[in-house]
Design a protein around this motif. Sequence first.
Motif, short mmCIF file in Angstrom:
data_model
loop_
_atom_site.label_atom_id
_atom_site.label_comp_id
_atom_site.label_asym_id
_atom_site.label_seq_id
_atom_site.Cartn_x
_atom_site.Cartn_y
_atom_site.Cartn_z
N VAL A 24 0.83 -1.14 -0.18
CA VAL A 24 0.18 0.04 0.13
C VAL A 24 0.79 1.66 0.12
CG1 VAL A 24 -1.87 1.72 1.03
CG2 VAL A 24 -1.74 -1.19 0.81
N THR A 27 2.70 2.41 -3.06
CA THR A 27 1.14 2.01 -4.68
C THR A 27 0.53 4.35 -4.41
OG1 THR A 27 -0.62 1.24 -3.25
CG2 THR A 27 0.18 0.25 -4.91
N ALA A 28 0.57 4.75 -2.51
CA ALA A 28 1.06 5.33 -2.30
C ALA A 28 1.47 6.94 -2.76
CB ALA A 28 0.57 5.19 -0.59
N SER A 80 -4.72 -2.56 -2.52
CA SER A 80 -4.62 -1.42 -3.59
C SER A 80 -5.46 -1.72 -5.22
CB SER A 80 -3.12 -0.90 -3.61
OG SER A 80 -2.71 -0.49 -3.08
N LEU A 84 -9.18 -0.02 -2.34
CA LEU A 84 -9.69 1.25 -2.32
C LEU A 84 -9.76 1.66 -4.31
CD1 LEU A 84 -5.22 1.31 -1.52
CD2 LEU A 84 -7.55 1.05 0.15
N LEU A 302 -7.49 7.58 -3.64
CA LEU A 302 -7.24 6.14 -3.93
C LEU A 302 -7.43 5.35 -5.13
CD1 LEU A 302 -10.13 5.62 -0.94
CD2 LEU A 302 -7.86 5.22 -0.87
N MET A 305 -4.09 5.48 -6.34
CA MET A 305 -3.05 4.53 -6.24
C MET A 305 -3.95 2.79 -6.16
SD MET A 305 -3.75 5.09 -1.90
CE MET A 305 -2.78 3.74 -1.19
N ALA A 306 -5.06 2.57 -6.45
CA ALA A 306 -5.97 1.93 -7.05
C ALA A 306 -4.78 1.31 -8.35
CB ALA A 306 -7.10 1.52 -7.72
N GLY A 309 -2.07 0.63 -8.00
CA GLY A 309 -1.89 -1.15 -8.80
C GLY A 309 -2.21 -1.99 -9.33
#
Length: 353
Positions: A24, A27-28, A80, A84, A302, A305-306, A309
């Motif tokens: 996470v 990805t963040a 993610s 997410l 988000l 981030m997704a 991922g």
Amino acid sequence: MLFSPAQTLPQRLARRGAEVLPGVLVTAGIAVLATGIGTLVPVLGSAVPAIIIGVLLSLLRGRMLPERADARIAPGIGYSSRFLLQLAVVLLGVQLSIGSIVQVGVESLPIMLTTLAVCLLGAWWIGRAMRVESRLRTLIGVGTGICGASAIAAVSPVIGAASAEIAYAVSTIFLFNILAVVLFPLIGHALDLDPHTFGLLAGTAINDTSSVVAAASVFSTAALGFAVVVKLVRTLMIIPISIGLSVIEARRDAGGERLTGRRIATLVPWFLIGFVIVAVINSLGVIPQGPRDFLVQASIFLIAMALAGIGLSTDIPALRRAGWRPLALGGILWALVTLTSLATIAVTGALGF
């Protein structure tokens, strides 16, 4: 001594948090970088840079990362790209009301039914002419016509698809998901579409939720909420299509998994329910403007981030192994759905032709 699930919940949540945290954070970090790029180049937004950076890094994961380090970040990358993203869609409900959801459903239903019919008929006829195996063309057809990997996952056990066929279909759909994120905003600007019309186009012509969200967010923030509602209404098509395929398979042989009432209920994604609940709360006017704006921005981050991922978990060799026929079929169906959506929108007068 036996412990109840409620008593062990904090420990299980802590273990799960520790398991997904490394991935996470990766990805963040990509989402922060993508947001910075989107700020410098607003037309890109944060979605496109996030998925591109993720895909590029996926090529280096196996070469540069030790196996142990890769295994540590893998759970968080998957978390993610799935949870997410679904959470981001739920949060997008703060932009809408129940009345708007009903209105969107009524407005988009003719376009959704038309594109779905064209896609499924095209998958059967064109796929057969191209000698694509029956189950594989069914998976590509429902993936393109409804909602990408989610539809493929829902239909696979119904038709008794093999794991290799599922991988073929998902890989094929994913390629055109990425192309849609890049090309659809360009198409929208070239046709001078307003956010409402672009949301209708994206929601009815792009097959996967993540790609709909990404393309709409690149086009404009105003198009995002509408596109998501159209896409989520379209997702409900999983249920009648799965039931229909179940009946066909049951008549053909006993090899496919028949749908029970419980399985039908599980086909409705939890985030669709959550999205509606948030929209209901927003309809009541109990969410102040400040928190509402924060939740909208949180959902956009988000999403980045997704998509990071999703990019990181791209299986490039699987795309190569898929061969040209399934890829060509996916491309043809993708083009058919896009053109059908544009034509139906034009007939209804939304494009002003």
